[in-house]
Design an enzyme around this catalytic site. Sequence first.
Site, short mmCIF file in Angstrom:
data_model
loop_
_atom_site.label_atom_id
_atom_site.label_comp_id
_atom_site.label_asym_id
_atom_site.label_seq_id
_atom_site.Cartn_x
_atom_site.Cartn_y
_atom_site.Cartn_z
N GLU A 15 0.90 -1.21 -0.06
CA GLU A 15 -0.03 -0.04 -0.01
C GLU A 15 1.02 1.30 0.08
O GLU A 15 0.76 2.20 0.93
CB GLU A 15 -0.90 0.17 1.17
N PRO A 16 1.75 1.37 -0.92
CA PRO A 16 2.44 2.65 -1.10
C PRO A 16 1.72 3.75 -1.17
O PRO A 16 0.88 4.02 -2.16
CB PRO A 16 3.62 2.46 -2.04
N ARG A 52 2.73 20.16 6.41
CA ARG A 52 3.71 19.21 6.97
C ARG A 52 4.87 19.76 7.77
O ARG A 52 5.02 19.47 8.90
CB ARG A 52 4.43 18.48 5.75
N CYS A 103 -2.95 33.52 9.69
CA CYS A 103 -2.86 34.25 11.04
C CYS A 103 -2.76 33.21 11.97
O CYS A 103 -3.50 32.84 12.72
CB CYS A 103 -4.15 34.99 11.30
N GLU A 104 -1.50 32.56 11.97
CA GLU A 104 -1.10 31.68 13.11
C GLU A 104 0.61 31.75 13.21
O GLU A 104 1.19 31.67 12.14
CB GLU A 104 -1.39 30.12 12.62
N1 LLP Z 1 -1.38 2.05 4.56
C1 LLP Z 1 -1.67 2.43 5.84
C2 LLP Z 1 -2.62 1.39 6.75
C3 LLP Z 1 -1.33 3.69 6.07
O1 LLP Z 1 -1.84 4.13 7.52
C4 LLP Z 1 -0.61 4.38 5.44
C5 LLP Z 1 -0.20 5.81 5.81
C6 LLP Z 1 -0.22 3.92 4.20
C7 LLP Z 1 -0.55 2.68 3.82
C8 LLP Z 1 0.54 4.74 3.34
O2 LLP Z 1 1.87 5.13 3.79
P1 LLP Z 1 3.09 5.61 2.98
O3 LLP Z 1 3.35 4.78 1.96
O4 LLP Z 1 2.53 6.99 2.11
O5 LLP Z 1 4.19 5.88 4.14
N2 LLP Z 1 0.56 12.72 6.65
C9 LLP Z 1 1.54 12.15 7.22
C10 LLP Z 1 1.74 10.64 6.63
C11 LLP Z 1 0.76 9.78 7.54
C12 LLP Z 1 0.70 8.49 7.04
C13 LLP Z 1 -0.40 7.80 7.29
N3 LLP Z 1 -1.02 6.40 7.15
C14 LLP Z 1 2.91 12.80 6.55
O6 LLP Z 1 2.96 13.78 5.73
O7 LLP Z 1 4.18 12.34 6.78
#
Ligand code: LLP
Length: 427
Positions: free
Chosen positions: A281-282, A320, A349-350
């Site tokens: 799940e990338p 981020r 405004c933060e």
């Molecule tokens: N699968 C599940 C169950 C997840 O919780 C996530 C991300 C992914 C796949 C995808 O993960 P990735 O491959 O993108 O690392 N907003 C945060 C990242 C939150 C990730 C949440 N879960 C940021 O900006 O760093």
Amino acid sequence: MGTGLLVPGFARVGDTLHCEDVALEAIADAVGTPAYVYSAGTIRDRYTRLTGALAHVPHRVHYSLKANSSRGVLDLLRSHGSGADVVSGGELFRALRAGFRPEEIIFGGVGKTRGELHDAVAAGVLLINVESEGELRLLHDVAADAGRVAPVAIRVNPEITVEAAHAYIKTGEKGNKFGVPHDEVLELARLAHAWPHVTLLGLDMHVGSQLSFLEPYERGTERLLALCEQLRAEGVDTLRYLDVGGGLAVRYDAETPPDLTRFAEIMTGVAAASGLQLILEPGRFLVGDAAVLLTRVLYRKRSGGKEYVITDAGMTELLRPSHYNAYHRIEAVGPTSARVVADVVGPVCESGDFLALDRDVADVQPGELLAVHGAGAYGYAMAMNYNSRCRPAEVMVDGCRQAVITRRETYEDLVRAEVVVPNWETT
Ligand code: LLP
């Protein structure tokens, strides 16, 4: 100062920064700022690198929509064969609308509602990742009502400690809200096996995000494999998938990029030992490097001995930095030689509204453009309307072509859902 080649897809041509063959200046002139600019070639490159490394491993890639669910990005990944990983009814809606077939979609998330479970069952998705006994019961109910058998994987909390850039992106540790505690998985799996309106097709984990090192995948999958063995020994013969989650890192600064060859070796071992098809799940890995946030400098200011670069983008466009203290490289689009140490801040405004603090940046002046790199994942997807700011445009570049894939919001968009004359009802 040319640092463009650090991020394929974005490079300096002559004096100015380009996305593929298109000058970012030209995009800013055409669509205004702030704007997200995506390199289609970078997304393709990441997808083919990942699937190429895993060519000999039985696997499916389900792109995690949470990283970026814009239609143009989904179309691109779908056309290259990716499936989808969704975590809400809204993401399911987007995935279906973008043309993913239900059997190319998996549905995860810690707090799915009855309505969302119903939609997933009715659509006929490949897999629903369940995170608690309560959810399994509700799903069973929903499937029974619909006269269906819901395909289920149990999301295991592998309970391993992972180094993460920020506590908010840790997910697989003991006591975390995500997944089923490791020592409760077998019990829940037995229920899933016994109940008639669910079928237990797999186990799932997600060890964390922005993982440069692969050890968490090794330790996590070892735990999943042990659970699979136990389940099979008890006569559970329905398992088909092992979902190893997302988490592969991108390079924001000096991080080590994940070694895909080593990742493939680990996955080869896991697939062979389990006899199951792997699911990935990338999110970030596929799109993180593929965009810049293009922003124009509005003002320069000095206050309390500090230099400020005030831009037309801030936390509302790219959350981020302020939410995770995340580092995003910032580069002047035009030619500059002088440098300055400054806070690069937005118009919101933060006090927490910034893109960078105490950063050595190009000494840009009002009117000049900056590119904030590594903005493809969790950038536009987390953008918001605070201060009644319109969400920015998104532009896709492919070679020498460019197209708006999401138009900039208008003021009318801001008030679209509001009821001007409320219809008061008396009870
Ligand atoms: N699968 C599940 C169950 C997840 O919780 C996530 C991300 C992914 C796949 C995808 O993960 P990735 O491959 O993108 O690392 N907003 C945060 C990242 C939150 C990730 C949440 N879960 C940021 O900006 O760093």
